[in-house]
Design a protein around this motif. Structure first.
Motif, PDB file in Angstrom:
ATOM      1  N   ARG A 144     -11.817 -56.701 -22.386  1.00 43.82           N
ATOM      2  CA  ARG A 144     -11.027 -55.892 -21.242  1.00 43.82           C
ATOM      3  C   ARG A 144     -11.445 -56.273 -20.043  1.00 43.82           C
ATOM      4  NH1 ARG A 144      -9.424 -50.820 -22.457  1.00 43.82           N
ATOM      5  NH2 ARG A 144     -10.772 -50.133 -23.611  1.00 43.82           N
ATOM      6  N   GLY A 182     -10.605 -64.905  -5.905  1.00 48.29           N
ATOM      7  CA  GLY A 182      -8.761 -64.854  -6.296  1.00 48.29           C
ATOM      8  C   GLY A 182      -8.908 -65.798  -8.030  1.00 48.29           C
ATOM      9  N   GLU A 238     -13.378 -70.487 -17.698  1.00 50.66           N
ATOM     10  CA  GLU A 238     -12.974 -72.279 -18.718  1.00 50.66           C
ATOM     11  C   GLU A 238     -12.280 -72.441 -16.944  1.00 50.66           C
ATOM     12  OE1 GLU A 238     -14.329 -72.687 -20.848  1.00 50.66           O
ATOM     13  OE2 GLU A 238     -12.631 -73.707 -22.697  1.00 50.66           O
ATOM     14  N   ARG A 281     -12.522 -75.057 -11.094  1.00 44.39           N
ATOM     15  CA  ARG A 281     -12.261 -75.375 -10.323  1.00 44.39           C
ATOM     16  C   ARG A 281     -13.538 -74.688  -9.876  1.00 44.39           C
ATOM     17  NH1 ARG A 281      -6.978 -76.334 -10.069  1.00 44.39           N
ATOM     18  NH2 ARG A 281      -6.365 -73.707  -9.918  1.00 44.39           N
ATOM     19  N   LYS A 317      -4.810 -52.484 -24.793  1.00 43.96           N
ATOM     20  CA  LYS A 317      -6.067 -53.798 -24.777  1.00 43.96           C
ATOM     21  C   LYS A 317      -5.119 -54.572 -23.936  1.00 43.96           C
ATOM     22  CE  LYS A 317      -9.001 -56.717 -27.424  1.00 43.96           C
ATOM     23  NZ  LYS A 317      -9.363 -57.415 -28.025  1.00 43.96           N
ATOM     24  N   SER A 318      -5.973 -54.771 -23.098  1.00 39.94           N
ATOM     25  CA  SER A 318      -5.603 -56.119 -21.868  1.00 39.94           C
ATOM     26  C   SER A 318      -5.881 -57.281 -22.494  1.00 39.94           C
ATOM     27  CB  SER A 318      -5.718 -55.730 -20.645  1.00 39.94           C
ATOM     28  OG  SER A 318      -5.637 -56.404 -19.725  1.00 39.94           O
ATOM     29  N   ASN A 348      -5.013 -60.355 -19.759  1.00 40.24           N
ATOM     30  CA  ASN A 348      -4.689 -60.442 -18.860  1.00 40.24           C
ATOM     31  C   ASN A 348      -6.321 -61.324 -17.977  1.00 40.24           C
ATOM     32  OD1 ASN A 348      -6.192 -58.348 -18.158  1.00 40.24           O
ATOM     33  ND2 ASN A 348      -4.631 -57.925 -16.619  1.00 40.24           N
ATOM     34  N   TYR A 349      -6.912 -61.267 -18.565  1.00 39.51           N
ATOM     35  CA  TYR A 349      -8.553 -61.982 -18.053  1.00 39.51           C
ATOM     36  C   TYR A 349      -7.923 -63.465 -17.415  1.00 39.51           C
ATOM     37  CZ  TYR A 349     -12.887 -63.233 -17.817  1.00 39.51           C
ATOM     38  OH  TYR A 349     -14.254 -63.545 -17.572  1.00 39.51           O
ATOM     39  N   TYR A 350      -6.734 -64.229 -17.762  1.00 36.49           N
ATOM     40  CA  TYR A 350      -6.711 -65.094 -17.258  1.00 36.49           C
ATOM     41  C   TYR A 350      -5.595 -64.978 -15.937  1.00 36.49           C
ATOM     42  CZ  TYR A 350      -8.441 -67.892 -21.631  1.00 36.49           C
ATOM     43  OH  TYR A 350      -9.585 -68.257 -22.527  1.00 36.49           O
ATOM     44  N   GLU A 399      -4.227 -62.765 -13.890  1.00 31.62           N
ATOM     45  CA  GLU A 399      -4.232 -61.410 -12.664  1.00 31.62           C
ATOM     46  C   GLU A 399      -4.238 -61.914 -11.370  1.00 31.62           C
ATOM     47  OE1 GLU A 399      -5.514 -57.257 -13.197  1.00 31.62           O
ATOM     48  OE2 GLU A 399      -4.147 -57.356 -15.257  1.00 31.62           O
ATOM     49  N   HIS A 400      -5.519 -62.968 -11.695  1.00 36.23           N
ATOM     50  CA  HIS A 400      -5.774 -62.961 -10.267  1.00 36.23           C
ATOM     51  C   HIS A 400      -5.096 -63.971  -9.234  1.00 36.23           C
ATOM     52  CE1 HIS A 400      -8.483 -58.870  -9.540  1.00 36.23           C
ATOM     53  NE2 HIS A 400      -8.585 -59.828 -10.407  1.00 36.23           N
ATOM     54  N   SER A 401      -5.452 -65.904 -11.275  1.00 36.47           N
ATOM     55  CA  SER A 401      -5.287 -66.844 -10.461  1.00 36.47           C
ATOM     56  C   SER A 401      -3.490 -66.849 -10.442  1.00 36.47           C
ATOM     57  CB  SER A 401      -5.873 -67.666 -10.816  1.00 36.47           C
ATOM     58  OG  SER A 401      -5.316 -67.046 -12.529  1.00 36.47           O
ATOM     59  N   GLN A 411      -2.366 -67.634 -12.978  1.00 40.94           N
ATOM     60  CA  GLN A 411      -2.255 -69.550 -13.958  1.00 40.94           C
ATOM     61  C   GLN A 411      -2.844 -69.012 -15.389  1.00 40.94           C
ATOM     62  OE1 GLN A 411      -4.159 -71.154 -10.619  1.00 40.94           O
ATOM     63  NE2 GLN A 411      -2.198 -72.653 -10.747  1.00 40.94           N
ATOM     64  N   ARG A 435      -5.112 -69.932 -19.144  1.00 41.56           N
ATOM     65  CA  ARG A 435      -5.177 -70.814 -19.123  1.00 41.56           C
ATOM     66  C   ARG A 435      -5.780 -71.920 -18.110  1.00 41.56           C
ATOM     67  NH1 ARG A 435      -7.054 -69.912 -24.028  1.00 41.56           N
ATOM     68  NH2 ARG A 435      -6.165 -68.997 -25.145  1.00 41.56           N
ATOM     69  N   LYS A 436      -5.601 -72.113 -17.009  1.00 43.72           N
ATOM     70  CA  LYS A 436      -5.255 -72.963 -16.067  1.00 43.72           C
ATOM     71  C   LYS A 436      -6.877 -73.567 -16.184  1.00 43.72           C
ATOM     72  CE  LYS A 436      -3.550 -75.333 -12.563  1.00 43.72           C
ATOM     73  NZ  LYS A 436      -2.818 -76.312 -12.131  1.00 43.72           N
ATOM     74  N   THR A 437      -7.185 -74.750 -16.271  1.00 46.42           N
ATOM     75  CA  THR A 437      -8.875 -75.073 -16.556  1.00 46.42           C
ATOM     76  C   THR A 437      -9.165 -75.543 -14.552  1.00 46.42           C
ATOM     77  OG1 THR A 437      -8.251 -77.526 -17.255  1.00 46.42           O
ATOM     78  CG2 THR A 437      -8.670 -75.354 -19.011  1.00 46.42           C
ATOM     79  N   GLY A 438      -7.809 -76.253 -14.134  1.00 46.93           N
ATOM     80  CA  GLY A 438      -8.740 -76.623 -12.871  1.00 46.93           C
ATOM     81  C   GLY A 438      -8.982 -78.075 -12.766  1.00 46.93           C
ATOM     82  N   SER A 476     -13.575 -71.849 -29.051  1.00 44.76           N
ATOM     83  CA  SER A 476     -12.341 -70.915 -28.405  1.00 44.76           C
ATOM     84  C   SER A 476     -13.211 -69.412 -28.354  1.00 44.76           C
ATOM     85  CB  SER A 476     -11.388 -71.332 -27.998  1.00 44.76           C
ATOM     86  OG  SER A 476     -10.550 -70.982 -28.687  1.00 44.76           O
ATOM     87  N   ARG A 477     -12.749 -69.374 -29.800  1.00 40.83           N
ATOM     88  CA  ARG A 477     -13.321 -67.894 -30.283  1.00 40.83           C
ATOM     89  C   ARG A 477     -14.882 -67.678 -30.174  1.00 40.83           C
ATOM     90  NH1 ARG A 477      -8.744 -66.136 -27.864  1.00 40.83           N
ATOM     91  NH2 ARG A 477      -9.430 -63.542 -29.677  1.00 40.83           N
TER      92      ARG A 477
END
Lengths: 302, 612
Positions: A55, A62, A67, A70, B2-3, B5-7, B9-11, B13, B15-18, B266-267
């Motif tokens: 968690r 930001g 993964e 950038r 359980k959250s 939201n690892y990807y 909250e801030h971005s 986006q 699963r955005k890999t850039g 990935s896991r």
């Protein structure tokens, strides 16, 4: 800026991270201090996107790290347990890094290789641990990261190289606004380099302090008085707190929490025979700030 | 709560890999390029193997036994290569996953796990496919004579290599160290396709006392891709095998394995690098499967070591317990496996074993005791191991007569209900009565009206069928009698000649060896050979013939080889060995009565002169 919020990570029954949160400001150096097994390395792995926390959130300016190329292109990580392709020379590794990191600075790589005196054509599996650390540092710094994360960075380095390493880090932090997060199990190592220190114990930050603020608040004073009673009067002054008092003959050492200017004015008004402001070590600051009472702090100091 | 939201909250986006499309391949190329730079020795090794075992023998065109042996290895070698090369490649390319330091550094670099997975796979394919393609191109250019079946062979080989690369990559993701990677790779290769089949066959054999037919005919490995893609006779990749559907199936499996590996990557819990299994539940799966499979394999071993008398209900659990302990030690990387967790695993393993045993014991699938109804059956192929049909003892005879099919069904029911008491002296046959204690191998292969087949096979002792009226009705039927007629058999099989090998063994400088043989290459000898095969009491005539030769002889081996048109001689099943005795008078007399003595002794003299 590196923002870490409420990280949780369990390994089976063990809670390695338990509501772990820190903020590393741009251009600052954050020291993550903790004893072995306190969760520092796990925190750094989660922050660098090597492991995925159960968690919580990690963001770099930001953007989430896991993964995310950038972010990772702007991030440099030097783990405690170093690894390079065994058959590679430093030159080969530099070429590999050059192709991965878009801001790779070849002139910087050459300059640092020369200054550190590492053989660039020698296979790295023949390097000593200290040489490997230096190589990792050269490669990482030549990639010109915006975020530098170091796990026990100066273990195995001699004092001269340590100084050199910190010189580069401090310069980049100041000139390029690079955010630095550095872990250590020893508070003394962070002396003079960190802007903020967080003490981690059992997977959470138990104490976080801005060192400039700490230094401006706590002072070590050396005094001598014509009449001993004058010294006792200091404790009664308003807006000033004596944390510790030691007498050695006629000279007295005091640790005082107060505004520095106010302190100087007040003591000078009392006309001491001797009055000096002495430098305080980071170690002493924590001892006096916390009274040396908390176990997790004691273990870092003694 | 359980959250996850690892990807986000801030971005904002998930699963955005850039990375863009072009960038994906650019960085993949970087990583693949590094792999090729570091592990160039792998394609070099692959090329060297091909050079030594494929190209050189063809180019030098040896006409020697050495060349033949190389050619033999070439065929079998492709089967071997299609597993060995992917194993070496995955072991090397995924080595970084097995060390904490290496995995940390690699995953801190600007390379996503998806890209690493794809790049490693692509690189592994290139390391095997490029040398393979070069080799086949060279064969096609240098030796056009060897081009027959080349494209088929090439296609099969690269498909097998791709399949095993995905399978072993999956093993790399599941495991945390190199030893367990190898064990798991072997496990994943053999377990689903072979070990389970072996176990089922073992169960049948031990519980019911029967043998499944395919157990003895290497069909147990017949579904493992490289074996399945070779011709049955010589492991030849260029030969006929399954149809296109099998290749599609293998390719689909490979794609599924690739996707499973990518997902599990990935896991994957990287902190478990170095452990036996990165995914803990797989440890339980591994140990349980090893216990079940080990129960079958070791149970069979005990059973055979004790001459088929070791009780299966002891052998299976004992074998399973031993296999469990070994698997657990491997998985836990310690000899100290007796703890609470292990006991739990042991209990689960034995519960699974009991379920499997129970399923067979009580015939939950209804297969063991199922006898098709008469109106379901189109025909039934039947063979009894002791009755010569054609020139072989096990050639099946196709029965289409409904009345005889009923008799076949009765035999089937007899086999299923083998507790029926049968009298051994009822059935009298020139072929059968002397083999009272011999095992009879009965195979019934029904062709059903719904287009399917239903095949059952048993091994039973002779007395079991001696009292069977059904047995009598089957062999007295026209179809069986026709098959037993030697002349019909010769005609049916288009036999151009019959080959009788008479070897004599001689003790020479510490070794026994077959010195020479003679041949009777004519159809006219067929009745004689049939008589010989049927009445083994007469076989010492051969020894009598040999007494005219000067050297001391110990024994003679006799067997039949049939010569089919355009085929190499095939050794038939009925081979036997006779020690030389002192009294040959009856034999010689019998041979003379049959009119074969002169012909035989004449040929033996010629053979003797030739070899001496």
């Amino acid at each position: 800026m590196i923002k870490v919020e409420n990280l949780h990570k369990n390994f089976d029954e063990l809670a390695a991270l338990n509501d772990f949160s820190i903020n590393v400001k741009s251009g600052s150096v954050y020291g993550l201090i903790g004893i072995n097994g306190s969760g520092k390395t796990t925190a750094l792995k989660a922050i660098t996107g090597i492991i995925r926390p159960d968690r919580g959130d990690v963001s770099f300016d930001g953007e989430a790290v896991y993964e995310n190329l950038r972010v990772k292109r702007r991030m440099g990580f030097i783990p405690d347990d170093l690894h390079f392709f065994g058959s590679y020379t430093l030159k080969d590794s530099a070429e590999f890094y050059r192709r991965l990191f878009p801001r790779w600075d070849n002139s910087r790589y050459r300059e640092m290789s020369e200054i550190f005196g590492l053989p660039v054509r020698k296979r790295m599996n023949r390097f000593s641990k200290g040489m490997l650390k230096q190589a990792a540092f050269i490669l990482t710094m030549a990639a010109k990261p915006d975020f530098l994360i170091l796990d026990e960075p100066i273990d195995g380095l001699d004092p001269i190289v340590r100084k050199l390493v910190w010189k580069y880090i401090m310069a980049d932090a100041a000139e390029r606004n690079m955010s630095v997060l550095v872990s250590s199990h020893n508070l003394r190592e962070m002396e003079g380099v960190c802007d903020t220190v967080g003490i981690v114990d059992k997977g959470r930050i138990v104490l976080e302090r801005d060192l400039d603020e700490l230094r401006s608040d706590i002072h070590k004073v050396q005094t001598a008085w014509s009449k001993p009673a004058d010294g006792d009067a200091i404790a009664g002054l308003p807006n000033l707190k004596v944390l510790r008092r030691e007498k050695s003959g006629a000279v007295e050492h005091l640790i005082i929490r107060a505004n520095r200017e106010l302190l100087e004015v007040k003591i000078n008004e009392m006309r001491p025979l001797l009055f000096d402001m002495l430098p305080l070590s980071l170690e002493e600051i924590f001892i006096y700030e916390l009274g040396g009472e908390r176990d997790e702090i004691k273990q870092l100091l003694f | 709560m359980k959250s996850n939201n690892y990807y986000s909250e801030h971005s904002g986006q998930v699963r955005k890999t850039g990375e863009g499309f072009g960038e994906y391949f650019r960085l993949s190329r970087v990583w693949a390029g590094e792999n090729l730079k570091r592990f160039w020795a792998i394609p070099a090794f692959v090329m060297l193997c091909y050079l030594l075992t494929l190209l050189l023998p063809i180019m030098t065109d040896f006409d020697t036994s050495y060349a033949e042996s190389i050619a033999g290895f070439r065929n079998a070698g492709l089967t071997f290569y299609s597993i060995l090369f992917p194993l070496i490649t995955t072991l090397t390319l995924n080595r970084y996953l097995f060390g904490t330091g290496s995995v940390n550094v690699t995953h801190s670099l600007p390379l996503t796990r998806g890209r690493l997975w794809f790049s490693n796979f692509l690189c592994g394919l290139l390391m095997m496919w490029v040398p393979t393609a070069i080799t086949y191109a060279l064969i096609a250019v240098i030796e056009p004579d060897h081009i027959a079946g080349l494209e088929t062979s090439f296609f099969k080989l690269i498909l097998c290599q791709a399949f095993y690369l995905t399978l072993f990559n999956l093993a790399a993701i599941l495991t945390g160290n190199i030893v367990m990677h190898i064990i798991t790779s072997a496990f994943l290769t053999l377990l689903p396709l072979a070990t389970v089949l072996a176990f089922l066959a073992t169960l049948e054999m031990m519980i019911y006392g029967f043998q499944m037919d395919w157990f003895l005919n290497r069909q147990i490995f017949g579904f493992v891709p490289p074996m399945a893609m070779t011709a049955n006779d010589s492991y030849n990749f260029a030969g006929e095998s399954f149809g296109w559907w099998y290749y599609v199936l293998v390719a689909a499996f490979a794609i599924a394995l690739y996707a499973a590996g990518a997902y599990l990557y990935s896991r994957r819990k990287l902190e478990r690098a170095g452990d036996s299994f990165v995914f803990k539940p797989f440890q339980l799966f591994f140990v349980s499967c090893a216990a079940i499979a080990g129960g079958g394999v070791l149970g069979t071993l005990f059973w055979s070591l004790w001459g088929g008398t070791f009780p299966w209900n002891l052998g299976l659990p004992l074998g399973a317990a031993i296999a469990f302990a070994i698997a657990k030690m491997s998985a836990a990387k310690t000899l100290r496996i007796f703890n609470k967790g292990s006991l739990c695993h042991l209990a689960i393993s034995f519960a699974l074993l009991l379920i499997v045993l129970g399923a067979f014991e009580f015939d939950l699938f209804g297969m063991e005791r199922h006898v098709p109804d008469a109106d379901e059956i189109v025909s039934a192929d039947v063979s009894f191991g002791v009755l010569p049909t054609g020139l072989d003892l096990s050639k099946p005879v196709t029965i289409t007569d409904p009345e005889v099919i009923d008799a076949v069904r009765e035999i089937h029911e007899l086999a299923v209900n083998s507790d029926v008491s049968l009298r051994p002296d009822y059935f009298q046959s020139d072929y059968v009565d002397r083999y009272e204690n011999r095992s009879v191998r009965i195979i019934i292969d029904y062709a059903l009206k719904n287009g399917r087949t239903f095949r059952r096979a048993w091994t039973a002792t002779m007395p079991m069928f001696a009292d069977s009226d059904a047995f009598r009705r089957v062999i007295d039927g026209e179809e069986f009698q026709a098959a037993m007629n030697i002349e019909n058999a010769v005609k049916d099989k288009h036999i151009s000649g019959i080959h009788l090998e008479l070897f004599h063994s001689r003790y020479y400088e510490g070794y026994y060896g077959n010195i020479y043989g003679i041949s009777l290459n004519s159809v006219e000898y067929a009745p004689f050979l049939r008589a010989l095969q049927a009445d083994r009491d007469k076989v010492d005539f051969v020894a009598a013939a040999y007494t005219e030769l000067p050297d001391a002889l110990f024994e003679v081996e006799i067997g039949l080889l049939d010569y089919l048109e355009d085929e190499d001689p095939r050794r038939m099943s009925d081979w036997f060995r006779v020690r030389i005795g002192d009294d040959y008078s009856n034999t010689i007399q019998w041979l003379r009565e049959q009119g074969y003595y002169d012909a035989l002794t004449e040929q033996m003299r010629e053979a003797s002169e030739y070899t001496d």
